[in-house]
Design an enzyme around this catalytic site. Structure first.
Site, short mmCIF file in Angstrom:
data_model
loop_
_atom_site.label_atom_id
_atom_site.label_comp_id
_atom_site.label_asym_id
_atom_site.label_seq_id
_atom_site.Cartn_x
_atom_site.Cartn_y
_atom_site.Cartn_z
N ARG A 197 0.57 9.97 0.72
CA ARG A 197 0.67 11.21 1.74
C ARG A 197 1.48 11.90 1.08
NH1 ARG A 197 0.31 7.60 7.02
NH2 ARG A 197 -1.40 6.95 6.23
N LYS A 207 -11.29 -2.40 6.55
CA LYS A 207 -9.53 -1.64 7.33
C LYS A 207 -10.15 -1.00 9.08
CE LYS A 207 -6.54 2.32 7.00
NZ LYS A 207 -5.39 3.06 6.35
N THR A 215 -4.11 5.75 1.91
CA THR A 215 -5.02 7.64 1.68
C THR A 215 -5.32 7.96 1.08
OG1 THR A 215 -2.79 7.24 3.27
CG2 THR A 215 -3.81 9.94 3.08
N GLU A 245 1.31 -1.14 -0.03
CA GLU A 245 -0.38 -0.05 0.18
C GLU A 245 1.00 1.07 0.03
OE1 GLU A 245 -2.54 2.34 3.23
OE2 GLU A 245 -3.05 0.33 3.49
#
Length: 219
Positions: free
Chosen positions: A51, A135, A75, A47
């Site tokens: 960011r 998640k 994100t 993943e």
């Protein structure tokens, strides 16, 4: 692709290895070496979080050049994030939480989404939308193994990837739970190894994480 087909893809991704590395990458030139080290160590699902400005270029490079890698995007906050990641070659998407607009975009996207939840109410809402794989974030601050264990009986349909505050020594406690398929963690790709180019060290961390598979039973 309907929600059930995408859920099957997410399930398969979550079962590839006991840990999905959560990667923050500042320079896309490191992406291929990092991903090859993780795959060599037995951790194929990666993943890459949105960011940093380098994230999409990193996903693009891994998708094009690293055999055996299943690169995803983390994100994810907006429909634009989802669309950009799909174009870059991501094969799954992860969000820290959910919003109506993001869920609507996910309905229209071929990219499977692993949405983040932190409460039973959020988990129930996702189940109503057809999401059985979630998640759990932020895992440790939100209640850790005790909360996930408490959800196992009233919400037996759900399977989780807890992320947030988990390390190699605490991962087995999460993986032992019947409703946990894998965990997310940033400890496999620490910033010092990126700065020094210590890809052998990253591979060794991946090998340690891959050995946690012994903690997983059929779930």
């Amino acid at each position: 692709m309907n929600i059930e087909a995408k859920q099957l893809q997410v399930d398969a991704t979550m079962r590839l290895a006991p840990v999905i590395p959560v990667v923050i990458i500042d320079d896309a030139k490191h992406a291929v070496s990092m991903a090859r080290a993780l795959v060599a160590g037995g951790i194929p699902a990666i993943e890459v979080t949105l960011r940093t400005p380098a994230a999409l270029d990193a996903i693009r490079a891994i998708a094009a050049e690293v055999e055996g890698a299943v690169v995803g995007v983390g994100t994810v906050l907006t429909a634009n994030d989802l669309q950009a990641a799909e174009k870059a070659g991501a094969r799954f998407a992860v969000s820290p939480g959910v919003s109506p607009r993001l869920l609507a975009a996910a309905d229209d996207s071929a990219l499977p989404l692993l949405p983040g939840v932190a409460t039973a109410s959020e988990a129930m809402a996702m189940l109503e939308r057809g999401y059985r794989h979630l998640k759990f974030f932020p895992a440790v601050p939100a209640g850790g193994t005790k909360l996930l264990a408490a959800w196992a009986s009233p919400l037996p349909q759900l399977r989780f990837c807890p992320t947030g505050g988990i390390a190699l020594d605490s991962a087995p406690d999460f993986l032992a739970l019947p409703n946990v398929l894998c965990v997310g963690g940033s400890w496999l790709t620490p910033s010092d190894k990126f700065k020094s180019g210590d890809w052998h060290g990253v591979e060794q961390l991946a090998r340690e994480a891959a050995l946690l598979k012994g903690a997983i039973s059929q779930k």
